[in-house]
Design a protein around this motif. Structure first.
Motif, PDB file in Angstrom:
ATOM      1  N   ASP A   1       0.837  -1.211   0.000  1.00 15.46           N
ATOM      2  CA  ASP A   1       0.000   0.000   0.000  1.00 15.46           C
ATOM      3  C   ASP A   1       0.868   1.255   0.000  1.00 15.46           C
ATOM      4  O   ASP A   1       0.719   2.159   0.829  1.00 15.46           O
ATOM      5  N   LEU A   2       1.759   1.262  -0.983  1.00 16.45           N
ATOM      6  CA  LEU A   2       2.759   2.317  -1.108  1.00 16.45           C
ATOM      7  C   LEU A   2       2.118   3.697  -1.208  1.00 16.45           C
ATOM      8  O   LEU A   2       1.398   3.995  -2.144  1.00 16.45           O
ATOM      9  N   GLY A   3       2.370   4.540  -0.203  1.00 17.58           N
ATOM     10  CA  GLY A   3       1.966   5.932  -0.274  1.00 17.58           C
ATOM     11  C   GLY A   3       0.487   6.175  -0.490  1.00 17.58           C
ATOM     12  O   GLY A   3       0.109   7.087  -1.230  1.00 17.58           O
ATOM     13  N   LEU A   4      -0.370   5.383   0.168  1.00 18.34           N
ATOM     14  CA  LEU A   4      -1.811   5.567  -0.056  1.00 18.34           C
ATOM     15  C   LEU A   4      -2.262   6.971   0.331  1.00 18.34           C
ATOM     16  O   LEU A   4      -3.041   7.601  -0.394  1.00 18.34           O
ATOM     17  N   ALA A   5      -1.809   7.455   1.467  1.00 19.99           N
ATOM     18  CA  ALA A   5      -2.232   8.786   1.909  1.00 19.99           C
ATOM     19  C   ALA A   5      -1.780   9.849   0.919  1.00 19.99           C
ATOM     20  O   ALA A   5      -2.555  10.745   0.545  1.00 19.99           O
ATOM     21  N   GLU A   6      -0.528   9.747   0.471  1.00 24.69           N
ATOM     22  CA  GLU A   6      -0.020  10.711  -0.496  1.00 24.69           C
ATOM     23  C   GLU A   6      -0.766  10.600  -1.823  1.00 24.69           C
ATOM     24  O   GLU A   6      -1.083  11.619  -2.453  1.00 24.69           O
ATOM     25  N   ALA A   7      -1.043   9.371  -2.251  1.00 25.69           N
ATOM     26  CA  ALA A   7      -1.758   9.176  -3.511  1.00 25.69           C
ATOM     27  C   ALA A   7      -3.166   9.755  -3.449  1.00 25.69           C
ATOM     28  O   ALA A   7      -3.632  10.405  -4.397  1.00 25.69           O
TER      29      ALA A   7
ATOM     30  N   CYS B   1      -3.334  -4.336   0.090  1.00 26.40           N
ATOM     31  CA  CYS B   1      -3.407  -4.936   1.419  1.00 26.40           C
ATOM     32  C   CYS B   1      -4.793  -4.750   2.015  1.00 26.40           C
ATOM     33  O   CYS B   1      -5.407  -5.704   2.491  1.00 26.40           O
ATOM     34  N   GLU B   2      -5.298  -3.538   1.996  1.00 29.82           N
ATOM     35  CA  GLU B   2      -6.619  -3.290   2.575  1.00 29.82           C
ATOM     36  C   GLU B   2      -7.696  -4.061   1.823  1.00 29.82           C
ATOM     37  O   GLU B   2      -8.624  -4.604   2.441  1.00 29.82           O
ATOM     38  N   ALA B   3      -7.593  -4.149   0.496  1.00 26.45           N
ATOM     39  CA  ALA B   3      -8.593  -4.868  -0.290  1.00 26.45           C
ATOM     40  C   ALA B   3      -8.508  -6.371  -0.047  1.00 26.45           C
ATOM     41  O   ALA B   3      -9.524  -7.060   0.066  1.00 26.45           O
TER      42      ALA B   3
ATOM     43  N   LYS C   1       3.130  -6.540   8.489  1.00 25.85           N
ATOM     44  CA  LYS C   1       2.554  -6.755   9.821  1.00 25.85           C
ATOM     45  C   LYS C   1       2.039  -5.438  10.405  1.00 25.85           C
ATOM     46  O   LYS C   1       0.961  -5.410  11.025  1.00 25.85           O
ATOM     47  N   ASN C   2       2.770  -4.362  10.201  1.00 23.65           N
ATOM     48  CA  ASN C   2       2.305  -3.062  10.693  1.00 23.65           C
ATOM     49  C   ASN C   2       1.002  -2.649  10.013  1.00 23.65           C
ATOM     50  O   ASN C   2       0.097  -2.112  10.661  1.00 23.65           O
ATOM     51  N   MET C   3       0.907  -2.901   8.716  1.00 21.57           N
ATOM     52  CA  MET C   3      -0.327  -2.566   8.005  1.00 21.57           C
ATOM     53  C   MET C   3      -1.491  -3.427   8.493  1.00 21.57           C
ATOM     54  O   MET C   3      -2.612  -2.933   8.668  1.00 21.57           O
ATOM     55  N   VAL C   4      -1.217  -4.710   8.706  1.00 28.23           N
ATOM     56  CA  VAL C   4      -2.257  -5.617   9.201  1.00 28.23           C
ATOM     57  C   VAL C   4      -2.799  -5.131  10.541  1.00 28.23           C
ATOM     58  O   VAL C   4      -4.022  -5.089  10.759  1.00 28.23           O
ATOM     59  N   HIS C   5      -1.913  -4.742  11.439  1.00 30.13           N
ATOM     60  CA  HIS C   5      -2.341  -4.229  12.740  1.00 30.13           C
ATOM     61  C   HIS C   5      -3.122  -2.928  12.571  1.00 30.13           C
ATOM     62  O   HIS C   5      -4.143  -2.704  13.244  1.00 30.13           O
ATOM     63  N   GLY C   6      -2.664  -2.081  11.672  1.00 34.24           N
ATOM     64  CA  GLY C   6      -3.360  -0.825  11.437  1.00 34.24           C
ATOM     65  C   GLY C   6      -4.758  -1.007  10.890  1.00 34.24           C
ATOM     66  O   GLY C   6      -5.642  -0.174  11.118  1.00 34.24           O
TER      67      GLY C   6
END
Length: 230
Positions: free
Chosen positions: A89-95, A107-109, A135-140
């Motif tokens: 999920d490279l740079g989702l917020a920036e994108a 990852c989210e999908a 793992k950090n994304m999964v926890h988030g």
């Protein structure tokens, strides 16, 4: 004209492969064309310069500005949604800040799809270096208590190929996820693994979710909601 007679609305999706590997882009394009509906058009693009695969923090730092530049250059075309063909999920917020359209990450999908078919599942990715970030994304995303992560120990480029060694290592990682993490479903956690889900699902007899395919299909669904004016 009745609702049944009204012409279907054409949906346009942009998919960004943030590495420069044309084999990954071709895999993603093929999967996307097989996946979307007849009234959806998908454009898959990758930068001309940058990392051939995204496996380290330095790769991500180099790839992100080029991915954002691709988004800016394609924004005027009038796409309805964007999906990233990169599991981290490279740079989702920036994108999302620059895209002017809904942006969906793999990852989210993938996790959203896995939750519909299993109470426990695991992400199988390529290199071990990707595991902490995933793992950090999964926890988030609130899935840390029921989602494991396993690395197959192959590079993204090798995963995108058809080498027997890559096949064996991916299969071994899935077996480990099933036997040691109790996985009832598998998420393929790399753009390099795109296109393998159907074969692995037949091989192991449990749901195998292609994270990139899930992102593309979710982007299509969000686009169909008509969140942006034509």
């Amino acid at each position: 004209m009745t609702a049944q007679e009204a012409p279907a609305r054409l949906l346009r999706l942009l998919v960004i492969n943030p590495n420069t590997n044309p084999a990954v882009t071709r895999h993603v394009q093929r999967v996307a064309e097989e996946l979307v509906g007849p009234d959806t058009r998908v454009t898959v693009v990758n930068p001309q310069e940058g990392p051939f695969s995204i496996e380290t923090a330095a790769d991500k730092a180099a790839a992100l500005p080029r991915a954002l530049d691709l988004i800016r250059r394609h924004r005027a075309v009038g796409y309805h949604a964007l999906a990233f063909a990169c599991f981290e999920d490279l740079g989702l917020a920036e994108a999302r800040a620059v895209a002017g359209m809904p942006v969906v990450g793999a990852c989210e999908a993938g996790i959203a799809a896995a939750r519909t078919v299993a109470s426990r599942f695991s992400i199988v990715t390529t290199v071990a270096a990707a595991v902490p970030t995933i793992k950090n994304m999964v926890h988030g995303l609130g899935a840390g208590s029921f989602c494991g992560v396993v690395a197959a120990g192959i590079g993204v480029a090798a995963a995108a190929g058809a080498a027997a060694l890559a096949d064996a290592r991916i299969a071994a990682a899935i077996r480990l996820a099933i036997e040691e993490q109790g996985a009832q479903a598998i998420i393929l956690g790399s753009g390099g693994l795109t296109g393998r889900a159907a074969g692995l699902q037949r091989q192991f007899g449990l749901p195998v979710i292609d994270g990139v395919a899930a992102a593309i299909k979710m982007a299509e669904a969000v686009a169909a909601l008509g969140l942006l004016p034509d």
